[in-house]
Write a protein that holds these residues in place. Structure first.
Motif, PDB file in Angstrom:
ATOM      1  N   GLN A  45       0.827  -1.197   0.000  1.00  0.00           N
ATOM      2  CA  GLN A  45       0.000   0.000   0.000  1.00  0.00           C
ATOM      3  C   GLN A  45       0.865   1.251   0.000  1.00  0.00           C
ATOM      4  O   GLN A  45       1.794   1.377   0.800  1.00  0.00           O
ATOM      5  CB  GLN A  45      -0.938   0.014   1.200  1.00  0.00           C
ATOM      6  N   ALA A  46       0.527   2.175  -0.911  1.00  0.00           N
ATOM      7  CA  ALA A  46       1.193   3.482  -1.021  1.00  0.00           C
ATOM      8  C   ALA A  46       0.095   4.522  -1.220  1.00  0.00           C
ATOM      9  O   ALA A  46      -0.211   4.917  -2.341  1.00  0.00           O
ATOM     10  CB  ALA A  46       2.178   3.492  -2.182  1.00  0.00           C
ATOM     11  N   GLY A  47      -0.515   4.954  -0.135  1.00  0.00           N
ATOM     12  CA  GLY A  47      -1.732   5.756  -0.219  1.00  0.00           C
ATOM     13  C   GLY A  47      -1.567   7.164  -0.739  1.00  0.00           C
ATOM     14  O   GLY A  47      -2.517   7.763  -1.222  1.00  0.00           O
ATOM     15  N   ASP A  48      -0.360   7.758  -0.657  1.00  0.00           N
ATOM     16  CA  ASP A  48      -0.185   9.155  -1.056  1.00  0.00           C
ATOM     17  C   ASP A  48       0.573   9.297  -2.364  1.00  0.00           C
ATOM     18  O   ASP A  48       1.212  10.316  -2.625  1.00  0.00           O
ATOM     19  CB  ASP A  48       0.554   9.923   0.043  1.00  0.00           C
ATOM     20  N   SER A  64      -0.102  19.249 -12.690  1.00  0.00           N
ATOM     21  CA  SER A  64      -0.990  18.100 -12.852  1.00  0.00           C
ATOM     22  C   SER A  64      -1.743  17.818 -11.563  1.00  0.00           C
ATOM     23  O   SER A  64      -1.370  18.271 -10.476  1.00  0.00           O
ATOM     24  CB  SER A  64      -0.178  16.861 -13.253  1.00  0.00           C
ATOM     25  N   ASN A  65      -2.815  17.056 -11.723  1.00  0.00           N
ATOM     26  CA  ASN A  65      -3.584  16.543 -10.589  1.00  0.00           C
ATOM     27  C   ASN A  65      -3.770  15.051 -10.835  1.00  0.00           C
ATOM     28  O   ASN A  65      -4.529  14.646 -11.714  1.00  0.00           O
ATOM     29  CB  ASN A  65      -4.924  17.259 -10.497  1.00  0.00           C
ATOM     30  N   SER A  66      -3.051  14.233 -10.044  1.00  0.00           N
ATOM     31  CA  SER A  66      -2.997  12.794 -10.310  1.00  0.00           C
ATOM     32  C   SER A  66      -3.637  11.987  -9.193  1.00  0.00           C
ATOM     33  O   SER A  66      -3.564  12.350  -8.015  1.00  0.00           O
ATOM     34  CB  SER A  66      -1.534  12.343 -10.468  1.00  0.00           C
ATOM     35  N   THR A  67      -4.244  10.890  -9.578  1.00  0.00           N
ATOM     36  CA  THR A  67      -4.723   9.891  -8.625  1.00  0.00           C
ATOM     37  C   THR A  67      -4.091   8.559  -9.004  1.00  0.00           C
ATOM     38  O   THR A  67      -3.779   8.305 -10.172  1.00  0.00           O
ATOM     39  CB  THR A  67      -6.249   9.760  -8.640  1.00  0.00           C
ATOM     40  N   ALA A  68      -3.883   7.702  -7.995  1.00  0.00           N
ATOM     41  CA  ALA A  68      -3.213   6.424  -8.232  1.00  0.00           C
ATOM     42  C   ALA A  68      -3.889   5.333  -7.430  1.00  0.00           C
ATOM     43  O   ALA A  68      -4.464   5.575  -6.362  1.00  0.00           O
ATOM     44  CB  ALA A  68      -1.738   6.527  -7.839  1.00  0.00           C
ATOM     45  N   ASP A  69      -3.811   4.112  -7.955  1.00  0.00           N
ATOM     46  CA  ASP A  69      -4.238   2.959  -7.171  1.00  0.00           C
ATOM     47  C   ASP A  69      -3.430   2.938  -5.875  1.00  0.00           C
ATOM     48  O   ASP A  69      -2.232   3.238  -5.873  1.00  0.00           O
ATOM     49  CB  ASP A  69      -3.996   1.663  -7.943  1.00  0.00           C
ATOM     50  N   VAL A  96       6.637  -4.362  -6.510  1.00  0.00           N
ATOM     51  CA  VAL A  96       5.396  -3.598  -6.428  1.00  0.00           C
ATOM     52  C   VAL A  96       4.834  -3.569  -7.839  1.00  0.00           C
ATOM     53  O   VAL A  96       5.381  -2.908  -8.726  1.00  0.00           O
ATOM     54  CB  VAL A  96       5.624  -2.172  -5.906  1.00  0.00           C
ATOM     55  N   GLY A  97       3.766  -4.321  -8.058  1.00  0.00           N
ATOM     56  CA  GLY A  97       3.204  -4.413  -9.388  1.00  0.00           C
ATOM     57  C   GLY A  97       2.632  -3.101  -9.877  1.00  0.00           C
ATOM     58  O   GLY A  97       2.539  -2.122  -9.136  1.00  0.00           O
ATOM     59  N   SER A  98       2.247  -3.079 -11.125  1.00  0.00           N
ATOM     60  CA  SER A  98       1.788  -1.859 -11.777  1.00  0.00           C
ATOM     61  C   SER A  98       0.604  -1.226 -11.054  1.00  0.00           C
ATOM     62  O   SER A  98      -0.463  -1.838 -10.922  1.00  0.00           O
ATOM     63  CB  SER A  98       1.402  -2.196 -13.222  1.00  0.00           C
ATOM     64  N   LEU A  99       0.797   0.001 -10.553  1.00  0.00           N
ATOM     65  CA  LEU A  99      -0.284   0.789  -9.961  1.00  0.00           C
ATOM     66  C   LEU A  99      -0.802   1.757 -11.013  1.00  0.00           C
ATOM     67  O   LEU A  99      -0.042   2.553 -11.574  1.00  0.00           O
ATOM     68  CB  LEU A  99       0.222   1.565  -8.743  1.00  0.00           C
ATOM     69  N   GLY A 100      -2.099   1.694 -11.310  1.00  0.00           N
ATOM     70  CA  GLY A 100      -2.681   2.542 -12.341  1.00  0.00           C
ATOM     71  C   GLY A 100      -2.707   4.011 -11.946  1.00  0.00           C
ATOM     72  O   GLY A 100      -2.948   4.350 -10.783  1.00  0.00           O
ATOM     73  N   LEU A 101      -2.472   4.895 -12.922  1.00  0.00           N
ATOM     74  CA  LEU A 101      -2.456   6.346 -12.710  1.00  0.00           C
ATOM     75  C   LEU A 101      -3.433   7.026 -13.654  1.00  0.00           C
ATOM     76  O   LEU A 101      -3.608   6.602 -14.799  1.00  0.00           O
ATOM     77  CB  LEU A 101      -1.062   6.923 -12.977  1.00  0.00           C
ATOM     78  N   GLN A 102      -4.043   8.106 -13.160  1.00  0.00           N
ATOM     79  CA  GLN A 102      -4.852   9.004 -13.984  1.00  0.00           C
ATOM     80  C   GLN A 102      -4.431  10.430 -13.638  1.00  0.00           C
ATOM     81  O   GLN A 102      -4.440  10.799 -12.459  1.00  0.00           O
ATOM     82  CB  GLN A 102      -6.349   8.815 -13.725  1.00  0.00           C
ATOM     83  N   THR A 114      -3.160   8.616 -18.811  1.00  0.00           N
ATOM     84  CA  THR A 114      -3.203   7.432 -17.949  1.00  0.00           C
ATOM     85  C   THR A 114      -1.856   6.736 -18.040  1.00  0.00           C
ATOM     86  O   THR A 114      -1.087   6.935 -18.983  1.00  0.00           O
ATOM     87  CB  THR A 114      -4.313   6.456 -18.371  1.00  0.00           C
ATOM     88  N   GLY A 115      -1.569   5.919 -17.061  1.00  0.00           N
ATOM     89  CA  GLY A 115      -0.292   5.217 -17.068  1.00  0.00           C
ATOM     90  C   GLY A 115      -0.141   4.327 -15.861  1.00  0.00           C
ATOM     91  O   GLY A 115      -1.126   3.866 -15.279  1.00  0.00           O
ATOM     92  N   ASN A 116       1.112   4.094 -15.472  1.00  0.00           N
ATOM     93  CA  ASN A 116       1.367   3.221 -14.336  1.00  0.00           C
ATOM     94  C   ASN A 116       2.668   3.599 -13.642  1.00  0.00           C
ATOM     95  O   ASN A 116       3.522   4.278 -14.207  1.00  0.00           O
ATOM     96  CB  ASN A 116       1.379   1.749 -14.759  1.00  0.00           C
ATOM     97  N   TRP A 117       2.762   3.131 -12.419  1.00  0.00           N
ATOM     98  CA  TRP A 117       3.949   3.298 -11.573  1.00  0.00           C
ATOM     99  C   TRP A 117       4.258   1.926 -11.002  1.00  0.00           C
ATOM    100  O   TRP A 117       3.373   1.260 -10.468  1.00  0.00           O
ATOM    101  CB  TRP A 117       3.621   4.288 -10.461  1.00  0.00           C
ATOM    102  N   LYS A 118       5.489   1.482 -11.131  1.00  0.00           N
ATOM    103  CA  LYS A 118       5.841   0.152 -10.631  1.00  0.00           C
ATOM    104  C   LYS A 118       7.294   0.130 -10.181  1.00  0.00           C
ATOM    105  O   LYS A 118       8.097   0.986 -10.572  1.00  0.00           O
ATOM    106  CB  LYS A 118       5.587  -0.920 -11.691  1.00  0.00           C
TER     107      LYS A 118
END
Length: 221
Positions: A45-48, A64-69, A96-102, A114-118
């Motif tokens: 978990q990486a809430g921020d 930017s204004n980003s949200t992530a899984d 840490v598997g792919s966390l989706g980004l918007q 959109t994208g990902n962070w891993k």
């Protein structure tokens, strides 16, 4: 800590462990000492993460204004040597598997992406172990982990945004867990680990990471 320094430390400690292993074998008793291999499934978990990515992008000229899984389920591996009933060293592979980004961009041009962070990491950890009878043990973990993190964002509306960055960083690993001997050679484990920082604050975005894992360890005879 620079990557070269980190890997030099791992090599030095691994060599020390190898030199100590014959002495440990000579005194081996039926208490779980010796070489073991472990595998686990973890929830990370990486809430921020969204605001941390925005801060990294701001330093590169983006607004930017980003949200992530907030989390993902991932595999992990451990190769360890238990030198005594109270101490072990582990080499680790964590992912840490792919966390989706918007992301919504307002500068340098309006866009949505959109994208990902891993990330994946290699570490070396020391375990302090307290046996509780013949089957139960509790333990604490202290180590270092070298993380390799990537960030990718691409416009979802045919806009100009196309970002791809990667970086490395070193993190402390702090954890506590419990193990139960299912057989003389197999343990079940449950553990909570905190990694102080995964990712680079200036490029990919960096955040603390909490990991809850359930696993098995096999002690070689």
């Amino acid at each position: 800590m620079k990557p070269r320094t980190f890997y030099s430390c791992i090599a030095t400690l691994a060599l020390a462990a190898g030199l100590m292993a014959p002495a440990a074998d000579a005194q081996q008793t039926p208490d779980g000492t010796g070489l073991y291999l472990g595998g686990a499934v973890s929830v990370d978990q990486a809430g921020d993460l969204g605001p941390r990515i925005d801060a990294a992008l701001a330093g590169q000229g983006y607004r930017s204004n980003s949200t992530a899984d907030s989390g993902s389920a991932n595999p992990g591996l451990r190769l360890g040597y238990r030198f005594s009933p109270n101490f072990a060293l582990e080499g680790s592979y964590d992912r840490v598997g792919s966390l989706g980004l918007q992301s919504a961009f307002s500068a340098p041009a309006p866009d949505t992406a959109t994208g990902n962070w891993k990330s994946w990491g290699l570490g070396l950890h020391a375990l302090g172990i307290l046996p509780l009878g013949s089957k139960w043990s509790v333990y604490g973990r202290l180590g270092v982990e070298q993380w390799h993190t990537s960030l990718s964002l691409t416009s979802g509306a045919g806009g100009p945004t196309h970002l791809s960055d990667s970086d490395e960083n070193t993190s402390l690993a702090l954890g506590a867990g419990v193990s139960y001997a299912l057989t003389p050679n197999v343990d079940a484990t449950a553990e909570l680990i905190h990694y102080t920082r995964v990712g680079d604050a200036a490029s990919t975005g960096g955040t603390g990471l909490n990991e809850l894992s359930l696993g098995l360890r096999y002690h070689f005879p």
